[in-house]
Design a protein around this motif. Structure first.
Motif, PDB file in Angstrom:
ATOM      1  N   LEU A  63     -25.276 -38.806 -81.839  1.00 33.31           N
ATOM      2  CA  LEU A  63     -25.061 -38.764 -80.388  1.00 33.31           C
ATOM      3  C   LEU A  63     -24.789 -37.342 -79.910  1.00 33.31           C
ATOM      4  O   LEU A  63     -25.311 -36.910 -78.872  1.00 33.31           O
ATOM      5  CB  LEU A  63     -23.894 -39.685 -80.007  1.00 33.31           C
ATOM      6  CG  LEU A  63     -24.147 -41.175 -80.241  1.00 33.31           C
ATOM      7  CD1 LEU A  63     -22.838 -41.960 -80.114  1.00 33.31           C
ATOM      8  CD2 LEU A  63     -25.180 -41.722 -79.266  1.00 33.31           C
ATOM      9  N   GLY A  94     -27.784 -47.425 -77.732  1.00 30.62           N
ATOM     10  CA  GLY A  94     -26.497 -46.784 -77.475  1.00 30.62           C
ATOM     11  C   GLY A  94     -26.667 -45.317 -77.089  1.00 30.62           C
ATOM     12  O   GLY A  94     -26.003 -44.814 -76.177  1.00 30.62           O
ATOM     13  N   ARG A 150     -28.157 -45.030 -73.603  1.00 32.96           N
ATOM     14  CA  ARG A 150     -27.137 -45.387 -72.603  1.00 32.96           C
ATOM     15  C   ARG A 150     -26.182 -44.203 -72.382  1.00 32.96           C
ATOM     16  O   ARG A 150     -25.852 -43.855 -71.250  1.00 32.96           O
ATOM     17  CB  ARG A 150     -26.374 -46.624 -73.102  1.00 32.96           C
ATOM     18  CG  ARG A 150     -25.427 -47.238 -72.091  1.00 32.96           C
ATOM     19  CD  ARG A 150     -24.959 -48.606 -72.563  1.00 32.96           C
ATOM     20  NE  ARG A 150     -24.345 -48.560 -73.880  1.00 32.96           N
ATOM     21  CZ  ARG A 150     -24.533 -49.473 -74.833  1.00 32.96           C
ATOM     22  NH1 ARG A 150     -25.319 -50.504 -74.626  1.00 32.96           N
ATOM     23  NH2 ARG A 150     -23.934 -49.352 -75.989  1.00 32.96           N
ATOM     24  N   THR A 151     -25.764 -43.597 -73.487  1.00 36.55           N
ATOM     25  CA  THR A 151     -24.848 -42.460 -73.389  1.00 36.55           C
ATOM     26  C   THR A 151     -25.477 -41.305 -72.623  1.00 36.55           C
ATOM     27  O   THR A 151     -24.847 -40.702 -71.755  1.00 36.55           O
ATOM     28  CB  THR A 151     -24.482 -41.974 -74.810  1.00 36.55           C
ATOM     29  OG1 THR A 151     -23.934 -43.072 -75.518  1.00 36.55           O
ATOM     30  CG2 THR A 151     -23.469 -40.863 -74.765  1.00 36.55           C
ATOM     31  N   ARG A 157     -25.824 -42.117 -68.904  1.00 40.49           N
ATOM     32  CA  ARG A 157     -24.532 -42.130 -68.224  1.00 40.49           C
ATOM     33  C   ARG A 157     -24.041 -40.699 -68.028  1.00 40.49           C
ATOM     34  O   ARG A 157     -23.574 -40.320 -66.966  1.00 40.49           O
ATOM     35  CB  ARG A 157     -23.546 -42.934 -69.075  1.00 40.49           C
ATOM     36  CG  ARG A 157     -22.431 -43.574 -68.293  1.00 40.49           C
ATOM     37  CD  ARG A 157     -21.717 -44.616 -69.131  1.00 40.49           C
ATOM     38  NE  ARG A 157     -21.302 -44.104 -70.427  1.00 40.49           N
ATOM     39  CZ  ARG A 157     -21.164 -44.853 -71.514  1.00 40.49           C
ATOM     40  NH1 ARG A 157     -21.396 -46.140 -71.476  1.00 40.49           N
ATOM     41  NH2 ARG A 157     -20.773 -44.313 -72.646  1.00 40.49           N
ATOM     42  N   LYS A 158     -24.189 -39.927 -69.082  1.00 38.28           N
ATOM     43  CA  LYS A 158     -23.651 -38.565 -69.058  1.00 38.28           C
ATOM     44  C   LYS A 158     -24.473 -37.630 -68.145  1.00 38.28           C
ATOM     45  O   LYS A 158     -23.914 -36.886 -67.361  1.00 38.28           O
ATOM     46  CB  LYS A 158     -23.654 -38.029 -70.487  1.00 38.28           C
ATOM     47  CG  LYS A 158     -23.103 -36.636 -70.625  1.00 38.28           C
ATOM     48  CD  LYS A 158     -21.956 -36.614 -71.602  1.00 38.28           C
ATOM     49  CE  LYS A 158     -21.287 -35.252 -71.589  1.00 38.28           C
ATOM     50  NZ  LYS A 158     -20.117 -35.229 -72.438  1.00 38.28           N
TER      51      LYS A 158
END
Lengths: 420, 85
Positions: A221, A259, A262-263, A266-267
């Motif tokens: 990530l 995941g 999505r991160t 969002r970020k």
């Protein structure tokens, strides 16, 4: 700038698979949150299949479509693997032989866990761009096989078995790189790379895997974000949401990609959950399709994702695809390229999904037997005759007429055979 | 007030756990609870860590928060990082 990129590519997912839910139930693992992992099937490498057979079987359809003159312009062969069969001799030496390539060819192997395929691709791209041999082509083969003897012991290096065995697959991606990038034209100079030392997952013994899967996920990530930031430093107008029609991720398993996406959304875009989900379905889902057949194929994973997008996306007009590659240890890269209708039609002609669908499903008993039999071809095996090679070749042959199988290891030399 | 700040971060993490793992919503979370025992797989664990980082506007590498063994240790690590330690 001269165009460069992938002239032709193919993905090969072996001859046998198991159903992942059945495997998890067989291992008595918690399946209550199974759906969110987005796993379905995984390739099981049989004893007659090794990184060489996977690589050759991936590359053969590409080479069959070339004229002799074109084939003889392949002057660089890079094998990309973390499943090496010898510390000195490369997998590529066997690939070169069984693919019948010109002897005036550089042959070598690269390693950086699952990043190896991207490392090989970028080196091939730079070889073409350098124009030291105008018109030359490069063949990049990312090929990996998982092994299941996890090295346990020690508190910090405990793998999360609930993920490792069900997600680890086998497979290969082959790419012909040239100045005629019909399938995927790379955006030259649009690369964000990022690497540092981290002990996430590794293969510290010849047949063993070890590591900390939580650390690996967090590092993946971090790198997802850092590589895109570096990409955007070089291409200031790049927008994560609007610049890329599709996103191809290195895919350990689909849930991890969801995941990460999505991160990022969002970020970078302050996106809301429902919008992120619809964006995932539209831009990312086509790329995890083949991983749901094979499990994690490691070095070839990001290219399997790219192939899934090219096969199943919509290319009425040329589309830009962003690619994220991550290899433990670690090094990662975000890069991009463009796919047109012609390239999509050409790749679809190879029938990758049909081949995946034609494989044999193993029962749990057959799977356990395969694991036992794989013990006979461990790293360093000096002499062994492989039983049942023809059986492996019969499954999943799809349209292609011949399959390479490993028949014997004689005084460490691997002996292969074509099976119709 | 450090004890209060620590308690706030604990409450924040607890809410993140409820969000990611709806099955445990309403259940009391103790510092000694391991996320795995609450039903979190590694994707869930990373999600819980990230939601907390975002809520605290923590701009650090995610890997700096690896290696924590339970909820209490995660809260301690978040507290330390959010105070520049």
């Amino acid at each position: 700038m001269r165009p460069v990129g992938i002239e032709a590519m193919n993905v090969f997912g072996g001859s046998a698979y198991v159903d992942v839910r059945e495997l998890m139930e067989h291992r008595q693992l918690d399946t209550s949150r199974f759906e969110q992992l987005l796993m379905s099937r995984k390739t099981v490498a049989l004893p007659s299949e090794d990184p060489v057979t996977f690589g050759v079987n991936a590359a053969r359809p590409i080479l069959d479509a070339l004229s002799d003159a074109e084939r003889n312009r392949i002057e660089l062969l890079i094998s990309c693997t973390e499943s090496g069969i010898d510390f000195g001799k490369s997998v590529g030496s066997y690939l070169h032989e069984w693919l019948g390539l010109n002897r005036n060819c550089r042959i070598f192997e690269v390693k950086n866990a699952c990043y190896a395929g991207t490392a090989g691709l970028q080196m091939a791209v730079n070889f073409v761009l350098s124009q030291v041999s105008p018109g030359a082509k490069a063949l990049v083969v990312a090929t990996d096989v998982s092994r299941y003897t996890v090295d346990d012991g020690g508190d910090s290096l405990t793998m999360d078995w609930a993920f490792v065995e069900p997600s680890s697959g086998a497979g290969a991606a082959a790419m012909l790189v040239s100045e005629m990038p019909e399938v995927f034209q790379l955006d030259v100079g649009a690369n964000g790379y990022y690497g540092y030392e981290v002990m996430d997952t590794c293969r510290p013994t010849p047949d063993g895997e070890a590591g900390d899967s939580d650390l690996g996920l967090l590092s993946y990530l971090d790198c997802c974000e850092q590589t895109f930031q570096e990409y955007r430093r070089r291409i200031p107008d790049a927008d994560y949401h609007t610049s890329f029609d599709y996103l191809a991720f290195h895919t350990p398993f689909g849930g991890m990609v969801r995941g990460a996406h999505r991160t990022m959304m969002r970020k970078l875009k302050k996106a809301k959950a429902a919008d992120i989900e619809s964006d995932f379905e539209r831009r990312v889902r086509p790329g995890i399709r083949y991983a749901q057949h094979t499990g994690n194929i490691m070095g070839g994973s990001v290219f399997s994702s790219l192939a899934g997008i090219i096969d199943h996306g919509s290319f009425d007009t040329p589309k830009r695809i962003g690619c994220f590659s991550y290899g433990s240890g670690c090094c990662a890269e975000f890069y991009s390229g463009v796919v047109s209708r012609t390239g999509s039609d050409r790749l679809r002609g190879l029938g990758i999904e049909e081949q995946l669908g034609a494989r044999r499903r193993l029962t749990m008993d057959q799977y356990e037997a395969a694991l036992q039999a794989n013990d006979g071809v461990r790293f360093g095996t000096r002499n062994v005759k492989i039983e049942g090679a023809d059986e492996a070749a019969r499954s999943g042959s799809g349209e292609s007429s011949e399959r390479l199988v490993l028949e014997e290891i004689r005084e460490f030399h691997r002996e292969y055979r074509w099976v119709a | 007030m450090t004890a209060q700040r620590h308690a706030e971060i604990f409450a924040l993490v607890q809410n993140n756990i409820y969000e990611v793992l709806p099955d445990v919503e309403g259940r009391e979370i103790k510092p000694g609870d391991r996320l795995t025992d609450l039903g979190a797989n590694s994707v869930d664990r990373a999600e819980i860590v990230m939601l907390a980082m975002e809520a605290l506007s923590l701009h650090i590498q995610r890997v700096e928060l690896s290696g924590v063994k339970n909820v209490g240790e995660l809260v301690d690590a978040l507290y330390a990082k959010s105070h520049g330690q």
